[in-house]
Design a protein around this motif. Sequence first.
Motif, PDB file in Angstrom:
ATOM      1  N   PHE A  88      -4.710 -25.152  10.768  1.00 18.23           N
ATOM      2  CA  PHE A  88      -3.991 -25.391   9.529  1.00 18.23           C
ATOM      3  C   PHE A  88      -2.591 -25.864   9.909  1.00 18.23           C
ATOM      4  O   PHE A  88      -2.157 -25.676  11.040  1.00 18.23           O
ATOM      5  N   ALA A  89      -1.892 -26.456   8.977  1.00 18.83           N
ATOM      6  CA  ALA A  89      -0.562 -27.003   9.257  1.00 18.83           C
ATOM      7  C   ALA A  89       0.507 -26.281   8.459  1.00 18.83           C
ATOM      8  O   ALA A  89       0.260 -25.734   7.378  1.00 18.83           O
ATOM      9  N   ALA A  90       1.709 -26.309   9.013  1.00 15.98           N
ATOM     10  CA  ALA A  90       2.932 -25.954   8.293  1.00 15.98           C
ATOM     11  C   ALA A  90       3.853 -27.152   8.465  1.00 15.98           C
ATOM     12  O   ALA A  90       3.803 -27.853   9.485  1.00 15.98           O
ATOM     13  N   VAL A  91       4.690 -27.389   7.480  1.00 13.68           N
ATOM     14  CA  VAL A  91       5.606 -28.523   7.555  1.00 13.68           C
ATOM     15  C   VAL A  91       7.034 -28.019   7.403  1.00 13.68           C
ATOM     16  O   VAL A  91       7.309 -27.128   6.599  1.00 13.68           O
ATOM     17  N   GLY A  92       7.941 -28.581   8.212  1.00 18.85           N
ATOM     18  CA  GLY A  92       9.325 -28.155   8.133  1.00 18.85           C
ATOM     19  C   GLY A  92      10.189 -28.845   9.158  1.00 18.85           C
ATOM     20  O   GLY A  92       9.710 -29.609  10.000  1.00 18.85           O
ATOM     21  N   VAL A  93      11.474 -28.541   9.071  1.00 18.62           N
ATOM     22  CA  VAL A  93      12.467 -29.062  10.009  1.00 18.62           C
ATOM     23  C   VAL A  93      13.114 -27.877  10.719  1.00 18.62           C
ATOM     24  O   VAL A  93      13.667 -26.976  10.076  1.00 18.62           O
ATOM     25  N   HIS A  94      13.010 -27.885  12.036  1.00 22.28           N
ATOM     26  CA  HIS A  94      13.561 -26.832  12.891  1.00 22.28           C
ATOM     27  C   HIS A  94      15.082 -26.762  12.724  1.00 22.28           C
ATOM     28  O   HIS A  94      15.730 -27.788  12.508  1.00 22.28           O
ATOM     29  N   PRO A  95      15.659 -25.578  12.858  1.00 22.41           N
ATOM     30  CA  PRO A  95      17.110 -25.463  12.652  1.00 22.41           C
ATOM     31  C   PRO A  95      17.959 -26.353  13.564  1.00 22.41           C
ATOM     32  O   PRO A  95      19.000 -26.856  13.127  1.00 22.41           O
ATOM     33  N   THR A  96      17.530 -26.585  14.782  1.00 21.48           N
ATOM     34  CA  THR A  96      18.347 -27.408  15.678  1.00 21.48           C
ATOM     35  C   THR A  96      18.368 -28.868  15.245  1.00 21.48           C
ATOM     36  O   THR A  96      19.224 -29.629  15.678  1.00 21.48           O
TER      37      THR A  96
ATOM     38  N   ALA B   7      18.485 -29.644  11.913  1.00 25.88           N
ATOM     39  CA  ALA B   7      18.800 -29.494  10.486  1.00 25.88           C
ATOM     40  C   ALA B   7      19.534 -30.696   9.901  1.00 25.88           C
ATOM     41  O   ALA B   7      19.385 -30.988   8.711  1.00 25.88           O
ATOM     42  N   GLU B   8      20.287 -31.417  10.700  1.00 23.00           N
ATOM     43  CA  GLU B   8      21.009 -32.580  10.177  1.00 23.00           C
ATOM     44  C   GLU B   8      20.057 -33.685   9.723  1.00 23.00           C
ATOM     45  O   GLU B   8      20.435 -34.563   8.966  1.00 23.00           O
ATOM     46  N   LYS B   9      18.805 -33.601  10.139  1.00 21.65           N
ATOM     47  CA  LYS B   9      17.803 -34.584   9.732  1.00 21.65           C
ATOM     48  C   LYS B   9      17.190 -34.275   8.369  1.00 21.65           C
ATOM     49  O   LYS B   9      16.435 -35.079   7.834  1.00 21.65           O
ATOM     50  N   LEU B  10      17.517 -33.122   7.802  1.00 20.28           N
ATOM     51  CA  LEU B  10      16.945 -32.755   6.511  1.00 20.28           C
ATOM     52  C   LEU B  10      17.781 -33.355   5.384  1.00 20.28           C
ATOM     53  O   LEU B  10      18.537 -32.686   4.706  1.00 20.28           O
ATOM     54  N   THR B  11      17.612 -34.645   5.203  1.00 21.21           N
ATOM     55  CA  THR B  11      18.259 -35.369   4.114  1.00 21.21           C
ATOM     56  C   THR B  11      17.469 -35.124   2.827  1.00 21.21           C
ATOM     57  O   THR B  11      16.373 -34.546   2.856  1.00 21.21           O
ATOM     58  N   ALA B  12      17.985 -35.605   1.719  1.00 19.55           N
ATOM     59  CA  ALA B  12      17.259 -35.500   0.451  1.00 19.55           C
ATOM     60  C   ALA B  12      15.914 -36.220   0.552  1.00 19.55           C
ATOM     61  O   ALA B  12      14.893 -35.725   0.050  1.00 19.55           O
ATOM     62  N   GLU B  13      15.902 -37.365   1.220  1.00 22.20           N
ATOM     63  CA  GLU B  13      14.658 -38.113   1.389  1.00 22.20           C
ATOM     64  C   GLU B  13      13.666 -37.352   2.257  1.00 22.20           C
ATOM     65  O   GLU B  13      12.461 -37.328   1.973  1.00 22.20           O
ATOM     66  N   ALA B  14      14.168 -36.734   3.324  1.00 23.69           N
ATOM     67  CA  ALA B  14      13.292 -35.953   4.202  1.00 23.69           C
ATOM     68  C   ALA B  14      12.714 -34.756   3.448  1.00 23.69           C
ATOM     69  O   ALA B  14      11.530 -34.427   3.612  1.00 23.69           O
ATOM     70  N   LEU B  15      13.524 -34.117   2.635  1.00 19.18           N
ATOM     71  CA  LEU B  15      13.040 -32.985   1.844  1.00 19.18           C
ATOM     72  C   LEU B  15      11.965 -33.433   0.858  1.00 19.18           C
ATOM     73  O   LEU B  15      10.957 -32.748   0.667  1.00 19.18           O
ATOM     74  N   ASP B  16      12.146 -34.606   0.267  1.00 17.61           N
ATOM     75  CA  ASP B  16      11.118 -35.155  -0.627  1.00 17.61           C
ATOM     76  C   ASP B  16       9.813 -35.402   0.129  1.00 17.61           C
ATOM     77  O   ASP B  16       8.720 -35.129  -0.376  1.00 17.61           O
ATOM     78  N   GLU B  17       9.923 -35.927   1.358  1.00 19.41           N
ATOM     79  CA  GLU B  17       8.713 -36.164   2.144  1.00 19.41           C
ATOM     80  C   GLU B  17       8.051 -34.847   2.527  1.00 19.41           C
ATOM     81  O   GLU B  17       6.816 -34.737   2.492  1.00 19.41           O
ATOM     82  N   LEU B  18       8.849 -33.842   2.887  1.00 20.58           N
ATOM     83  CA  LEU B  18       8.270 -32.535   3.188  1.00 20.58           C
ATOM     84  C   LEU B  18       7.512 -31.993   1.983  1.00 20.58           C
ATOM     85  O   LEU B  18       6.421 -31.426   2.116  1.00 20.58           O
TER      86      LEU B  18
ATOM     87  N   ARG C 251      22.156 -23.425   8.112  1.00 17.05           N
ATOM     88  CA  ARG C 251      22.043 -22.542   6.942  1.00 17.05           C
ATOM     89  C   ARG C 251      21.652 -23.334   5.695  1.00 17.05           C
ATOM     90  O   ARG C 251      20.787 -22.910   4.924  1.00 17.05           O
ATOM     91  N   ALA C 252      22.260 -24.489   5.502  1.00 14.32           N
ATOM     92  CA  ALA C 252      21.940 -25.311   4.332  1.00 14.32           C
ATOM     93  C   ALA C 252      20.478 -25.771   4.369  1.00 14.32           C
ATOM     94  O   ALA C 252      19.767 -25.720   3.352  1.00 14.32           O
ATOM     95  N   ALA C 253      20.009 -26.201   5.538  1.00 18.89           N
ATOM     96  CA  ALA C 253      18.624 -26.655   5.668  1.00 18.89           C
ATOM     97  C   ALA C 253      17.645 -25.494   5.479  1.00 18.89           C
ATOM     98  O   ALA C 253      16.589 -25.653   4.847  1.00 18.89           O
ATOM     99  N   PHE C 254      17.989 -24.348   6.016  1.00 20.69           N
ATOM    100  CA  PHE C 254      17.143 -23.157   5.869  1.00 20.69           C
ATOM    101  C   PHE C 254      16.983 -22.809   4.386  1.00 20.69           C
ATOM    102  O   PHE C 254      15.866 -22.636   3.886  1.00 20.69           O
ATOM    103  N   GLU C 255      18.095 -22.747   3.680  1.00 20.34           N
ATOM    104  CA  GLU C 255      18.047 -22.400   2.262  1.00 20.34           C
ATOM    105  C   GLU C 255      17.292 -23.449   1.445  1.00 20.34           C
ATOM    106  O   GLU C 255      16.530 -23.104   0.526  1.00 20.34           O
ATOM    107  N   ALA C 256      17.460 -24.717   1.771  1.00 18.07           N
ATOM    108  CA  ALA C 256      16.742 -25.777   1.052  1.00 18.07           C
ATOM    109  C   ALA C 256      15.237 -25.670   1.275  1.00 18.07           C
ATOM    110  O   ALA C 256      14.440 -25.855   0.340  1.00 18.07           O
TER     111      ALA C 256
END
Length: 167
Positions: A61-69, A71-82, A120-125
């Motif tokens: 099975f899969a999980a999807v996310g952006v690792h904390p290191t 986190a700068e890659k978690l743009t609004a567009e990236a969050l939409d894709e996730l 922290r911002a990416a984690f909360e998002a």
Amino acid sequence: MIIDTHVHLYNPRYEDDLDAVVARAGQAEVRAAIVPGTDLASSRAAIALAERYAEAPCQLFAAVGVHPTDAEKLTAEALDELRALARHPRVVAIGEIGLDYYWPQVEDRGWPCAAPDQQRAAFEAQLALASDLGLPVIVHDRDAHDDTLAILRAWVAGGDSRTGVLH
């Protein structure tokens, strides 16, 4: 039933014997394994593996996310894709997400690393995304215990269905 909640099988070191690795897991009575993404590319790779091994004795099975290191890659567009990726039927969690305060302080690491405030911002998002979709989380915590627990306590207080695993 044994479930491995965290195995990065898209890593190139598994290229030559991935079928054997998954087969050995099944022989060891591991019935399922979750492959967490650490960025968009690995999240897509995790889904592809989950599709490929959907009927294996050890189902993936899969999980999807952006690792904390990263986190700068978690743009609004990236969050939409996730969000879109997380709707795939083989996705069972949001992860690998969390906080890692170890790597930002290593000056000679040789690769860019998100600062704690970005993490922290990416984690909360991503926790909010998990809540929106009703999915559990896979949380990475390295040298950030107090902040990780504070953020998780606030998140869990928002509803009984907010669950996950830590490593």
